[in-house]
Design a protein around this motif. Structure first.
Motif, mmCIF file in Angstrom:
data_model
loop_
_atom_site.group_PDB
_atom_site.id
_atom_site.type_symbol
_atom_site.label_atom_id
_atom_site.label_comp_id
_atom_site.label_asym_id
_atom_site.label_seq_id
_atom_site.Cartn_x
_atom_site.Cartn_y
_atom_site.Cartn_z
ATOM 1 N N PRO A 133 -38.782 55.024 -25.380
ATOM 2 C CA PRO A 133 -37.435 54.618 -24.951
ATOM 3 C C PRO A 133 -37.312 53.137 -24.582
ATOM 4 O O PRO A 133 -38.267 52.524 -24.116
ATOM 5 N N GLN A 134 -36.101 52.638 -24.792
ATOM 6 C CA GLN A 134 -35.725 51.361 -24.175
ATOM 7 C C GLN A 134 -34.735 51.690 -23.064
ATOM 8 O O GLN A 134 -35.131 51.999 -21.955
ATOM 9 N N CYS A 135 -33.428 51.703 -23.368
ATOM 10 C CA CYS A 135 -32.489 52.064 -22.292
ATOM 11 C C CYS A 135 -32.579 53.560 -21.969
ATOM 12 O O CYS A 135 -32.269 53.990 -20.874
ATOM 13 N N GLY A 136 -32.988 54.355 -22.966
ATOM 14 C CA GLY A 136 -33.203 55.789 -22.756
ATOM 15 C C GLY A 136 -31.991 56.663 -23.002
ATOM 16 O O GLY A 136 -32.131 57.890 -23.029
ATOM 17 N N LYS A 151 -38.500 53.184 -35.064
ATOM 18 C CA LYS A 151 -39.886 53.133 -35.546
ATOM 19 C C LYS A 151 -40.811 53.887 -34.579
ATOM 20 O O LYS A 151 -41.685 54.659 -35.000
ATOM 21 N N ARG A 152 -40.595 53.710 -33.292
ATOM 22 C CA ARG A 152 -41.446 54.415 -32.321
ATOM 23 C C ARG A 152 -41.111 55.913 -32.274
ATOM 24 O O ARG A 152 -41.985 56.734 -32.025
ATOM 25 N N ILE A 153 -39.839 56.241 -32.506
ATOM 26 C CA ILE A 153 -39.477 57.668 -32.589
ATOM 27 C C ILE A 153 -40.252 58.329 -33.718
ATOM 28 O O ILE A 153 -40.833 59.408 -33.537
ATOM 29 N N ARG A 154 -40.285 57.681 -34.886
ATOM 30 C CA ARG A 154 -41.022 58.259 -36.022
ATOM 31 C C ARG A 154 -42.496 58.432 -35.669
ATOM 32 O O ARG A 154 -43.120 59.431 -36.016
ATOM 33 N N ALA A 155 -43.066 57.466 -34.974
ATOM 34 C CA ALA A 155 -44.478 57.568 -34.576
ATOM 35 C C ALA A 155 -44.674 58.740 -33.611
ATOM 36 O O ALA A 155 -45.664 59.482 -33.691
ATOM 37 N N ALA A 156 -43.738 58.923 -32.702
ATOM 38 C CA ALA A 156 -43.854 60.015 -31.724
ATOM 39 C C ALA A 156 -43.677 61.376 -32.396
ATOM 40 O O ALA A 156 -44.367 62.339 -32.034
ATOM 41 N N VAL A 157 -42.776 61.457 -33.353
ATOM 42 C CA VAL A 157 -42.597 62.729 -34.072
ATOM 43 C C VAL A 157 -43.892 63.087 -34.791
ATOM 44 O O VAL A 157 -44.366 64.230 -34.726
ATOM 45 N N THR A 158 -44.485 62.106 -35.452
ATOM 46 C CA THR A 158 -45.736 62.345 -36.180
ATOM 47 C C THR A 158 -46.843 62.754 -35.213
ATOM 48 O O THR A 158 -47.615 63.677 -35.473
ATOM 49 N N ARG A 159 -46.911 62.096 -34.069
ATOM 50 C CA ARG A 159 -47.918 62.432 -33.063
ATOM 51 C C ARG A 159 -47.699 63.862 -32.538
ATOM 52 O O ARG A 159 -48.638 64.643 -32.428
ATOM 53 N N ALA A 160 -46.462 64.195 -32.238
ATOM 54 C CA ALA A 160 -46.177 65.534 -31.720
ATOM 55 C C ALA A 160 -46.504 66.598 -32.758
ATOM 56 O O ALA A 160 -47.011 67.677 -32.416
ATOM 57 N N ALA A 161 -46.243 66.317 -34.018
ATOM 58 C CA ALA A 161 -46.559 67.277 -35.079
ATOM 59 C C ALA A 161 -48.062 67.512 -35.132
ATOM 60 O O ALA A 161 -48.519 68.646 -35.319
ATOM 61 N N GLY A 162 -48.837 66.466 -34.923
ATOM 62 C CA GLY A 162 -50.292 66.611 -34.910
ATOM 63 C C GLY A 162 -50.758 67.440 -33.745
ATOM 64 O O GLY A 162 -51.636 68.302 -33.871
ATOM 65 N N VAL A 163 -50.144 67.243 -32.594
ATOM 66 C CA VAL A 163 -50.527 67.990 -31.389
ATOM 67 C C VAL A 163 -50.184 69.458 -31.558
ATOM 68 O O VAL A 163 -50.931 70.344 -31.150
ATOM 69 N N GLN A 164 -49.041 69.708 -32.188
ATOM 70 C CA GLN A 164 -48.563 71.093 -32.301
ATOM 71 C C GLN A 164 -49.274 71.879 -33.396
ATOM 72 O O GLN A 164 -49.193 73.088 -33.428
ATOM 73 N N ALA A 210 -31.083 61.869 -38.564
ATOM 74 C CA ALA A 210 -30.047 60.969 -39.093
ATOM 75 C C ALA A 210 -28.819 60.926 -38.192
ATOM 76 O O ALA A 210 -28.139 59.898 -38.111
ATOM 77 N N GLY A 211 -28.532 62.005 -37.515
ATOM 78 C CA GLY A 211 -27.338 62.048 -36.676
ATOM 79 C C GLY A 211 -27.578 61.630 -35.238
ATOM 80 O O GLY A 211 -26.675 61.722 -34.402
ATOM 81 N N ASN A 212 -28.792 61.188 -34.917
ATOM 82 C CA ASN A 212 -29.105 60.715 -33.568
ATOM 83 C C ASN A 212 -29.204 59.198 -33.607
ATOM 84 O O ASN A 212 -30.184 58.643 -34.115
ATOM 85 N N LEU A 213 -28.193 58.543 -33.075
ATOM 86 C CA LEU A 213 -28.136 57.081 -33.148
ATOM 87 C C LEU A 213 -28.860 56.454 -31.959
ATOM 88 O O LEU A 213 -28.870 57.012 -30.857
ATOM 89 N N CYS A 214 -29.457 55.274 -32.197
ATOM 90 C CA CYS A 214 -30.105 54.525 -31.117
ATOM 91 C C CYS A 214 -29.702 53.071 -31.249
ATOM 92 O O CYS A 214 -30.074 52.397 -32.207
ATOM 93 N N GLN A 264 -32.276 59.204 -25.780
ATOM 94 C CA GLN A 264 -33.589 59.806 -25.989
ATOM 95 C C GLN A 264 -33.639 61.321 -25.784
ATOM 96 O O GLN A 264 -34.401 62.012 -26.465
ATOM 97 N N ALA A 265 -32.874 61.852 -24.850
ATOM 98 C CA ALA A 265 -32.880 63.310 -24.685
ATOM 99 C C ALA A 265 -32.423 63.975 -25.984
ATOM 100 O O ALA A 265 -33.016 64.962 -26.433
ATOM 101 N N GLY A 266 -31.388 63.419 -26.582
ATOM 102 C CA GLY A 266 -30.896 63.962 -27.846
ATOM 103 C C GLY A 266 -31.934 63.834 -28.957
ATOM 104 O O GLY A 266 -32.123 64.756 -29.758
ATOM 105 N N GLN A 267 -32.610 62.690 -29.001
ATOM 106 C CA GLN A 267 -33.651 62.493 -30.019
ATOM 107 C C GLN A 267 -34.766 63.532 -29.841
ATOM 108 O O GLN A 267 -35.273 64.111 -30.813
#
Ligand code: FES
Ligand code: FES
Length: 153
Positions: free
Chosen positions: A96-99, A139-152, A129-133, A102-105
């Motif tokens: 997050p930056q302002c955050g 870029k960091r959201i994509r990294a976090a999604v990939t990380r979470a997928a690995g954890v799960q 695509a429908g979650n605007l920031c 982020q809950a929606g993301q």
């Protein structure tokens, strides 16, 4: 009428039954992690889970949410306080930056990973695509999604 939110039943007073789910969650229940952005189903800030699917709560009347399992960002962590893998990935990647968005993301990502445990880039793009920031954290959201997928996995 009652709503089931984060596993608990909440009576809905008659005056609230025509309101949006977002306002009920925020104003009546005080669950302010879900944000009001556009109020028109366009930005994704208000995303919650409805029976596990991502749902814009600003455009869903309370009456239509009744009978469904609703989950908000406050209901993601375990009762022990252990964070959901997606929340943990968000922290690890310092997303997050302002955050505000982020809950929606995060809720959209939880819905994505429940459907696709190892999503492709195209599936990630489609789900978010429908979650605007406005802060440019994509870029960091994509990294976090990939990380979470690995954890799960
Ligand atoms: S506040 Fe619901 S989509 Fe923007
Ligand atoms: S972090 Fe500021 S709008 Fe996304």
């Amino acid at each position: 009428m009652e709503l089931t939110i984060n596993g608990k039943s909440h009576p809905v007073p008659p005056l609230w039954q025509e309101e949006s789910l977002l306002f009920f969650i925020r104003e009546q229940l005080g669950l302010t992690g879900t944000k009001f952005g556009c109020g028109a189903g366009l930005c994704g800030a208000c995303t919650v889970l409805l029976d596990g699917q991502a749902q814009r709560s600003c455009v869903l009347p309370v009456a239509q949410a009744s009978g469904h399992e609703i989950r908000t960002i406050e209901g993601l962590a375990e009762p022990s306080g252990k964070l959901h893998p997606v929340q943990q990935a968000w922290i690890t990647e310092a997303v997050p930056q302002c955050g505000y968005c982020q809950a929606g993301q995060i809720m959209s990502t939880v819905a994505l990973l429940s459907e696709h445990r190892q999503p492709t880039q195209e599936q990630i793009d489609a789900a978010l695509a429908g979650n605007l920031c406005r802060c440019g954290t994509q870029k960091r959201i994509r990294a976090a999604v990939t990380r979470a997928a690995g954890v799960q996995s």
